[in-house]
Motif scaffolding. Structure first.
Motif, short mmCIF file in Angstrom:
data_model
loop_
_atom_site.label_atom_id
_atom_site.label_comp_id
_atom_site.label_asym_id
_atom_site.label_seq_id
_atom_site.Cartn_x
_atom_site.Cartn_y
_atom_site.Cartn_z
N TYR A 48 1.48 -10.71 59.11
CA TYR A 48 0.97 -12.07 58.84
C TYR A 48 1.78 -12.89 57.84
O TYR A 48 1.34 -13.98 57.48
CB TYR A 48 -0.49 -11.99 58.34
N TYR A 55 2.17 -11.58 63.98
CA TYR A 55 1.20 -12.52 64.55
C TYR A 55 1.50 -13.97 64.18
O TYR A 55 1.05 -14.89 64.85
CB TYR A 55 -0.24 -12.16 64.11
N LEU A 62 0.75 -10.70 73.47
CA LEU A 62 -0.28 -10.21 74.38
C LEU A 62 0.16 -10.35 75.84
O LEU A 62 0.90 -11.25 76.18
CB LEU A 62 -1.57 -11.03 74.21
N PHE A 68 1.18 -5.51 74.20
CA PHE A 68 -0.08 -4.79 74.47
C PHE A 68 -1.01 -5.71 75.26
O PHE A 68 -0.77 -6.93 75.33
CB PHE A 68 -0.75 -4.35 73.15
N THR A 70 -5.31 -6.60 75.96
CA THR A 70 -6.67 -6.40 75.45
C THR A 70 -7.64 -6.59 76.62
O THR A 70 -7.25 -7.10 77.68
CB THR A 70 -6.96 -7.42 74.34
N GLY A 102 -9.87 -14.69 65.69
CA GLY A 102 -8.67 -14.09 66.29
C GLY A 102 -8.69 -14.16 67.80
O GLY A 102 -8.76 -13.14 68.47
N GLY A 104 -6.52 -14.70 70.07
CA GLY A 104 -5.36 -14.24 70.86
C GLY A 104 -4.81 -15.33 71.76
O GLY A 104 -4.52 -16.44 71.31
N VAL A 129 -11.42 -19.30 64.63
CA VAL A 129 -10.66 -19.09 63.39
C VAL A 129 -9.49 -18.18 63.74
O VAL A 129 -9.70 -17.06 64.21
CB VAL A 129 -11.52 -18.43 62.29
N GLU A 130 -8.30 -18.68 63.58
CA GLU A 130 -7.11 -17.93 63.99
C GLU A 130 -6.07 -18.04 62.89
O GLU A 130 -5.71 -19.15 62.49
CB GLU A 130 -6.59 -18.51 65.31
N LEU A 131 -5.57 -16.91 62.39
CA LEU A 131 -4.59 -16.94 61.30
C LEU A 131 -3.23 -17.44 61.77
O LEU A 131 -2.47 -17.99 61.00
CB LEU A 131 -4.37 -15.51 60.76
N LEU A 135 -0.44 -18.72 67.80
CA LEU A 135 -1.53 -18.42 68.74
C LEU A 135 -2.49 -19.59 68.88
O LEU A 135 -3.00 -19.85 69.96
CB LEU A 135 -2.26 -17.14 68.32
N ASN A 172 -13.02 -9.75 68.92
CA ASN A 172 -12.55 -8.69 69.81
C ASN A 172 -11.17 -8.24 69.36
O ASN A 172 -10.24 -9.06 69.31
CB ASN A 172 -12.48 -9.21 71.26
N GLU A 173 -11.04 -6.98 69.03
CA GLU A 173 -9.76 -6.42 68.55
C GLU A 173 -9.17 -7.26 67.41
O GLU A 173 -7.99 -7.59 67.44
CB GLU A 173 -8.76 -6.30 69.70
C1 SAM Z 1 -4.96 -7.69 68.72
S1 SAM Z 1 -5.10 -9.43 68.65
C2 SAM Z 1 -6.55 -9.68 69.62
C3 SAM Z 1 -6.60 -11.05 70.23
C4 SAM Z 1 -7.84 -11.37 71.09
N1 SAM Z 1 -9.07 -11.28 70.34
C5 SAM Z 1 -7.90 -10.52 72.33
O1 SAM Z 1 -8.78 -9.69 72.42
O2 SAM Z 1 -7.05 -10.69 73.21
C6 SAM Z 1 -5.62 -9.68 66.99
C7 SAM Z 1 -5.96 -11.13 66.64
O3 SAM Z 1 -6.67 -11.17 65.41
C8 SAM Z 1 -6.16 -12.23 64.62
N2 SAM Z 1 -6.60 -11.98 63.22
C9 SAM Z 1 -6.35 -10.92 62.44
N3 SAM Z 1 -6.99 -11.02 61.24
C10 SAM Z 1 -7.71 -12.17 61.31
C11 SAM Z 1 -8.59 -12.84 60.40
N4 SAM Z 1 -8.85 -12.34 59.19
N5 SAM Z 1 -9.13 -14.00 60.80
C12 SAM Z 1 -8.88 -14.52 62.00
N6 SAM Z 1 -8.04 -13.95 62.90
C13 SAM Z 1 -7.47 -12.79 62.55
C14 SAM Z 1 -4.68 -12.21 64.95
O4 SAM Z 1 -3.99 -13.36 64.54
C15 SAM Z 1 -4.76 -12.03 66.48
O5 SAM Z 1 -5.05 -13.24 67.14
#
Ligand code: SAM
Length: 397
Positions: A48, A55, A62, A68, A70, A102, A104, A129-131, A135, A172-173
């Protein structure tokens, strides 16, 4: 480890140059910290660091062309079934919202909005909410393509909303992508794994004292449940303090409804099983999984399974109820798989084969069916949740 690097596809020149910039950023922080940083901080920077981390920067990540896949990427079935617990929660309140963390590529948001529209159960607002800025841009593009008529309901937030949310929170993930601390059983007790510069270039592990008092408390809870003797010298564990803090913060900013957390992982007793001598940390580079998180910083995904017992404890600590816990296979079976299969019966034969393969990937025990879990946390909502009441496994937490 050079061996792992040799077994992976070689990054191209641009990717190598990017990886070097990420390494330089991490080296800079190691030097400023006096020679080492906790592994959790290394993971946070590798994933990050603004503009640089895996990310945060622009790689595909993705899907088949990335590193990977999901569940929402594998099949629209996942969003189809996730719409089922959303419907009664949103129907129980006026102006209920969905907040996805997150998101994705945006696949889940698209599938959910389409299905909730079909069910006549759209949320008043779909917040994300997306860091990762990269993305966020891709999510907006995907939503513009698949649900242009609903785009005015979608907003991107920098963090938790100021007014406590009523509705659904989804992740999710996401928790498996949060930085973890790594601890190892040494000859004289438990030590934390730090990251230092290696003499030959790159990075190496260095054991040191636990960097946070909370790690000692969590370790004590693990040892009390599994027994000190379960962990011989060299045994490595991951502790995800970030995910517990995230649950506590989200729970505190949540007025009413249900929070659904979906991820690889299990309850404490299984998560810290003595046979898992190297923990659960995994890296993904172009669909190859391996265990060396110190190579390819910024170019590969780093993830660790989620310990759901710790999340349930953090949730209860902020007054949330644990409303359900089950495997992905049972969640899908109880939440719409049959209905989905009936629809598919009308599809042309080659399409049916493809869709049947997707179902197998999501439900078979050796694939995602058993290793992937869904945890539901609630406040002020106690009706049964489709998918989660089919097979209640809360007793295992
Ligand atoms: C493995 S990807 C999963 C993406 C999506 N949820 C999916 O299932 O396809 C992890 C996601 O979590 C986000 N992420 C990680 N920590 C986060 C946080 N504290 N707040 C918001 N997003 C976060 C990443 O930027 C990324 O988009």
């Amino acid at each position: 480890m050079p061996d792992t690097l040799n077994e992976l596809p070689a990054p191209d020149a641009d990717a190598r140059a990017h990886g070097e910039r990420v390494s330089a950023r991490i080296c800079d922080e190691i030097d400023r910290a006096g020679g080492r940083i906790p592994f959790a901080r290394y993971m946070e920077l590798a994933l990050y660091a603004p503009g640089l981390g895996y990310y945060s920067a622009g790689s595909v990540k993705l899907g088949e062309a990335g590193d990977f896949v999901t569940a929402p990427e594998i099949s629209p079935l996942f969003a189809f079934c996730l719409a089922r617990p959303c419907r009664p929660v949103l129907a129980s309140m006026d102006g209920g919202e969905i907040l996805e963390f997150g998101a994705g590529s945006g696949a889940l948001a698209c599938g959910l909005l389409e299905e909730l529209e079909r069910l006549g159960a759209l949320p008043a607002r779909y917040a994300i909410v997306e860091l990762s800025a990269d993305l966020r841009a891709r999510q907006r593009e995907r939503l513009r393509e698949c649900v242009p008529r609903l785009l005015d309901r979608v907003v991107w937030l920098e963090g938790l909303p100021e007014t406590p949310l009523r509705g659904m929170i989804l992740a999710n993930e996401v928790l498996d992508a949060m930085p973890v601390h790594r601890v190892v059983r040494g000859p004289d007790g438990w030590r934390e794994l730090y990251v230092r510069r290696a003499e030959t270039g790159g990075f190496a592990y260095a054991p040191g004292p636990l960097s946070e008092p909370r790690l000692q408390e969590r370790l004590a809870a693990i040892l009390a449940e599994l027994g000190e003797e379960s962990f011989p010298e060299g045994h490595v564990l991951e502790i995800n303090l970030a995910s517990e803090r995230w649950v506590a913060a989200v729970g505190a900013a949540f007025a009413r409804g249900v929070i659904l957390l979906a991820d690889y992982g299990g309850p404490r007793r299984e998560y810290y099983h003595p046979e898992r001598r190297a923990g659960t940390l995994r890296c993904f580079y172009r669909h190859r999984a391996h265990g060396d998180a110190l190579i390819l910083p910024g170019l590969q995904d780093i993830t660790a399974d989620v310990e759901f017992t710790a999340l349930a404890e953090a949730a209860v600590g902020v007054g949330l109820e644990v409303a359900g816990y089950t495997t992905q296979a049972y969640f899908l079976l109880g939440g719409g798989l049959m209905e989905w299969e009936q629809r598919l019966a009308q599809a042309p034969a080659p399409e049916r084969v493809r869709l049947a393969q997707q179902i197998r990937r999501l439900t078979l025990p050796g694939e995602m069916g058993e290793r992937f879990k869904i945890l539901a946390l609630s406040r002020g909502f106690d009706a049964p949740l489709p998918g989660l009441s089919f097979r209640d496994e809360r007793g295992r937490l």
